[in-house]
Design a protein around this motif. Structure first.
Motif, PDB file in Angstrom:
ATOM      1  N   SER A 189     -19.365  -2.849  11.150  1.00  0.00           N
ATOM      2  CA  SER A 189     -19.437  -1.391  11.580  1.00  0.00           C
ATOM      3  C   SER A 189     -18.363  -0.489  11.033  1.00  0.00           C
ATOM      4  O   SER A 189     -18.492   0.657  11.075  1.00  0.00           O
ATOM      5  CB  SER A 189     -19.473  -1.529  13.073  1.00  0.00           C
ATOM      6  OG  SER A 189     -18.196  -1.777  13.524  1.00  0.00           O
ATOM      7  N   GLN A 190     -17.469  -1.189  10.239  1.00  0.00           N
ATOM      8  CA  GLN A 190     -16.519  -0.424   9.470  1.00  0.00           C
ATOM      9  C   GLN A 190     -17.304   0.419   8.411  1.00  0.00           C
ATOM     10  O   GLN A 190     -16.495   1.703   8.146  1.00  0.00           O
ATOM     11  CB  GLN A 190     -15.444  -1.316   8.861  1.00  0.00           C
ATOM     12  CG  GLN A 190     -14.661  -2.138   9.992  1.00  0.00           C
ATOM     13  CD  GLN A 190     -13.761  -1.202  10.982  1.00  0.00           C
ATOM     14  OE1 GLN A 190     -12.975  -0.265  10.519  1.00  0.00           O
ATOM     15  NE2 GLN A 190     -13.799  -1.385  12.364  1.00  0.00           N
ATOM     16  N   ILE A 227     -27.906  -2.402   9.198  1.00  0.00           N
ATOM     17  CA  ILE A 227     -28.186  -3.735   9.269  1.00  0.00           C
ATOM     18  C   ILE A 227     -28.053  -4.340  10.760  1.00  0.00           C
ATOM     19  O   ILE A 227     -27.281  -3.593  11.510  1.00  0.00           O
ATOM     20  CB  ILE A 227     -26.407  -4.379   8.818  1.00  0.00           C
ATOM     21  CG1 ILE A 227     -26.173  -4.145   7.235  1.00  0.00           C
ATOM     22  CG2 ILE A 227     -26.557  -5.976   8.951  1.00  0.00           C
ATOM     23  CD1 ILE A 227     -24.915  -4.324   6.462  1.00  0.00           C
ATOM     24  N   GLY A 228     -28.831  -4.954  11.080  1.00  0.00           N
ATOM     25  CA  GLY A 228     -29.061  -5.678  12.209  1.00  0.00           C
ATOM     26  C   GLY A 228     -28.546  -7.083  12.499  1.00  0.00           C
ATOM     27  O   GLY A 228     -28.578  -8.027  11.568  1.00  0.00           O
ATOM     28  N   GLY A 277     -19.710  -5.733   0.967  1.00  0.00           N
ATOM     29  CA  GLY A 277     -18.782  -4.691   0.115  1.00  0.00           C
ATOM     30  C   GLY A 277     -17.930  -3.919   1.250  1.00  0.00           C
ATOM     31  O   GLY A 277     -17.595  -2.973   0.908  1.00  0.00           O
ATOM     32  N   VAL A 278     -17.630  -4.810   2.302  1.00  0.00           N
ATOM     33  CA  VAL A 278     -16.542  -3.872   3.309  1.00  0.00           C
ATOM     34  C   VAL A 278     -15.218  -4.202   2.581  1.00  0.00           C
ATOM     35  O   VAL A 278     -14.830  -5.308   2.360  1.00  0.00           O
ATOM     36  CB  VAL A 278     -16.680  -4.553   4.476  1.00  0.00           C
ATOM     37  CG1 VAL A 278     -15.625  -3.921   5.533  1.00  0.00           C
ATOM     38  CG2 VAL A 278     -18.196  -4.354   5.260  1.00  0.00           C
ATOM     39  N   PRO A 279     -14.630  -3.310   2.528  1.00  0.00           N
ATOM     40  CA  PRO A 279     -13.079  -3.357   1.864  1.00  0.00           C
ATOM     41  C   PRO A 279     -12.212  -4.151   2.545  1.00  0.00           C
ATOM     42  O   PRO A 279     -12.265  -4.330   3.701  1.00  0.00           O
ATOM     43  CB  PRO A 279     -12.694  -1.726   1.679  1.00  0.00           C
ATOM     44  CG  PRO A 279     -13.790  -1.001   1.891  1.00  0.00           C
ATOM     45  CD  PRO A 279     -14.533  -1.770   2.507  1.00  0.00           C
ATOM     46  N   GLY A 318     -11.105  -4.392  11.276  1.00  0.00           N
ATOM     47  CA  GLY A 318     -12.284  -4.736  12.458  1.00  0.00           C
ATOM     48  C   GLY A 318     -12.014  -6.026  12.992  1.00  0.00           C
ATOM     49  O   GLY A 318     -12.181  -5.979  14.354  1.00  0.00           O
ATOM     50  N   ILE A 319     -11.457  -7.009  12.619  1.00  0.00           N
ATOM     51  CA  ILE A 319     -11.075  -7.991  13.128  1.00  0.00           C
ATOM     52  C   ILE A 319      -9.834  -7.829  14.340  1.00  0.00           C
ATOM     53  O   ILE A 319      -9.757  -8.539  15.329  1.00  0.00           O
ATOM     54  CB  ILE A 319     -10.911  -9.158  12.309  1.00  0.00           C
ATOM     55  CG1 ILE A 319     -12.130  -9.655  11.471  1.00  0.00           C
ATOM     56  CG2 ILE A 319     -10.146 -10.534  13.063  1.00  0.00           C
ATOM     57  CD1 ILE A 319     -12.002 -10.627  10.200  1.00  0.00           C
ATOM     58  N   GLU A 320      -8.808  -7.185  13.655  1.00  0.00           N
ATOM     59  CA  GLU A 320      -7.774  -6.906  14.183  1.00  0.00           C
ATOM     60  C   GLU A 320      -7.952  -6.238  15.753  1.00  0.00           C
ATOM     61  O   GLU A 320      -7.355  -6.059  16.601  1.00  0.00           O
ATOM     62  CB  GLU A 320      -6.450  -6.182  13.703  1.00  0.00           C
ATOM     63  CG  GLU A 320      -5.966  -7.077  12.644  1.00  0.00           C
ATOM     64  CD  GLU A 320      -4.713  -6.559  11.953  1.00  0.00           C
ATOM     65  OE1 GLU A 320      -3.996  -7.536  11.396  1.00  0.00           O
ATOM     66  OE2 GLU A 320      -4.382  -5.515  12.125  1.00  0.00           O
TER      67      GLU A 320
END
Length: 421
Positions: free
Chosen positions: A113-114, A144-145, A274-276, A283-285
């Motif tokens: 979602s980033q 994306i689902g 392709g998420v930088p 996203g994880i933090e």
């Protein structure tokens, strides 16, 4: 009425609902049935609350054109979801596994979602009803689902795959969960691997943790496998842990080394799409566990690891091992029964009791009829047959100034311990 005709009406609606308590204006209501309820009886109420159409399967309730009579409401829900999924052709990532499904799903969604407009399974609505409901939330703007699939018997994952038609798949692990329904550990492996079988038959992509030799074996010889895990390192930073991948470091808000592989999966899937790297880190933090899953809570003079959403022998051992390595002067566990273990229930509960006998913790309190039937001479162990028995004696347990692990199967509802401390 054909599924195409129902789909046309669905497209004119705002959303779908299966519960008259959550009806929204211009929704489509599905009158599902269960052992103790008949949704057909609530169809008129759904219309009064704002629904535009009601899908029913009993003739007496189809009194005007707003009621759509079908042979089976549940089958219609599932067929409609597949129709919608085919029409939109949104890339679908499916995941299953014995442990960590929901956390991994949330981590994948936090990463993707980033960059993308995503839809992910809400909570753990991962069964033959929840999967269709997730798919029906897809819109033309969804890029994306992410669909979580749960199962407690063989052929269930296979069936869910025919509904969701995933393009990508991930199995978090194989563990001792739902042994009764699957028929033992080998049944668990076979049942979860139905996701691999479907993806291979459809020439789709498998994400697989290459440090898990059992998963590598189950996936077999297939040319569209994306492997991950070996190039990601972990550093314990109690009560959490940090991860390094490429040249980036992630300071997670997750406790439990068992969550390491869950984060690795999210990193791998984010990288593939392709998420930088910096967005993956973000996203994880920013992901903080909730819903009784590896939650860290401070209450009065206690630090609590609330992991009471569910439990099986594999996840129970992992939680106890995590408790042992935490840096705290006093460590205590309150553990509840593990359900759906069938004929192996006695053996698996005794194995946990034997394990904690040698564990470097101060006290372990077992709650439930299964644990109550086990045996131990360890002074640090206490048994209570019911939650009410525990409640009546909680003042004797000396829980002050401790790190407290709370874990048990959903039916034990051990989050109630929070009201006692």
């Amino acid at each position: 009425m054909t599924i195409d005709q129902i789909y046309t009406r669905f497209l004119s609606c705002s959303t779908v609902s299966t519960d008259t308590r959550t009806i929204s204006e211009n929704c489509m209501f599905f009158a599902l049935k269960g052992e103790n309820f008949n949704g057909n009886k609530f169809a008129s109420e759904a219309l009064k609350k704002g629904a535009s159409f009601c899908i029913v399967d009993e003739l007496e309730y189809a009194v005007d054109e707003r009621y759509i009579l079908t042979a089976n409401v549940l089958n219609t829900l599932q067929q409609l979801a597949t129709q919608h999924r085919k029409q939109l052709n949104t890339p679908i990532i499916a995941l299953t596994g014995s442990n960590g499904k929901t956390t991994t799903k949330e981590l994948i969604n936090a990463v993707l979602s980033q960059k993308y407009n995503t839809i992910a399974t809400k909570g753990n609505l991962n069964n033959h009803i929840g999967v269709p409901l997730t798919l029906l939330e897809l819109t033309k703007d969804t890029e994306i689902g992410i669909v979580e699939m749960g199962a407690n018997h063989q052929k269930e994952i296979e069936f869910l795959c025919t509904i969701a038609l995933p393009d990508y798949g991930l199995i978090t692990n194989f563990g001792k969960a739902h042994l009764e329904g699957f028929g033992g550990v080998e049944g668990v492996i076979k049942g979860k691997s139905e996701l691999y079988v479907h993806l291979k038959q459809q020439h789709k992509t498998i994400f697989i943790n290459e440090t898990d030799t059992l998963q590598i074996k189950q996936a077999g010889d297939y040319d569209d496998i994306i492997k991950f895990g070996n190039d990601i390192s972990l550093e314990h930073a109690p009560p959490y842990f940090n991860i390094t991948f490429n040249t980036s470091e992630i300071k997670s808000k997750l406790t439990g080394i068992y969550n390491f592989n869950n984060i690795c999966a999210a990193i791998a899937i984010g990288s593939h799409f392709g998420v930088p790297d910096e967005a993956i880190v973000s996203g994880i933090e920013t992901y903080v566990p909730k819903n009784n899953r590896s939650q860290l809570i401070e209450k009065n003079n206690l630090n609590i690891i609330l992991d009471a959403y569910n439990a099986n022998p594999t996840s129970m051992l992992a939680a106890l091992q995590n408790l042992q390595i935490q840096e705290h002067t006093r460590k205590i566990a309150i553990l509840g029964d593990m359900f759906e273990l069938g004929k192996e229930a006695s053996q698996e509960h005794q194995a946990i009791v034997d394990f904690v006998g040698d564990l470097d913790v101060d006290s372990v309190i077992f709650v439930g009829r299964h644990f109550y039937k086990t045996n131990s001479n360890a002074a640090k162990i206490r048994f209570f047959e019911t939650f009410e028995d525990l409640k009546s004696k909680v003042s004797e347990l000396e829980l002050d100034n401790a790190l407290l692990l709370i874990k048990g199967s959903r039916g034990m509802a051990l989050e109630r311990v929070l009201d006692l401390v």
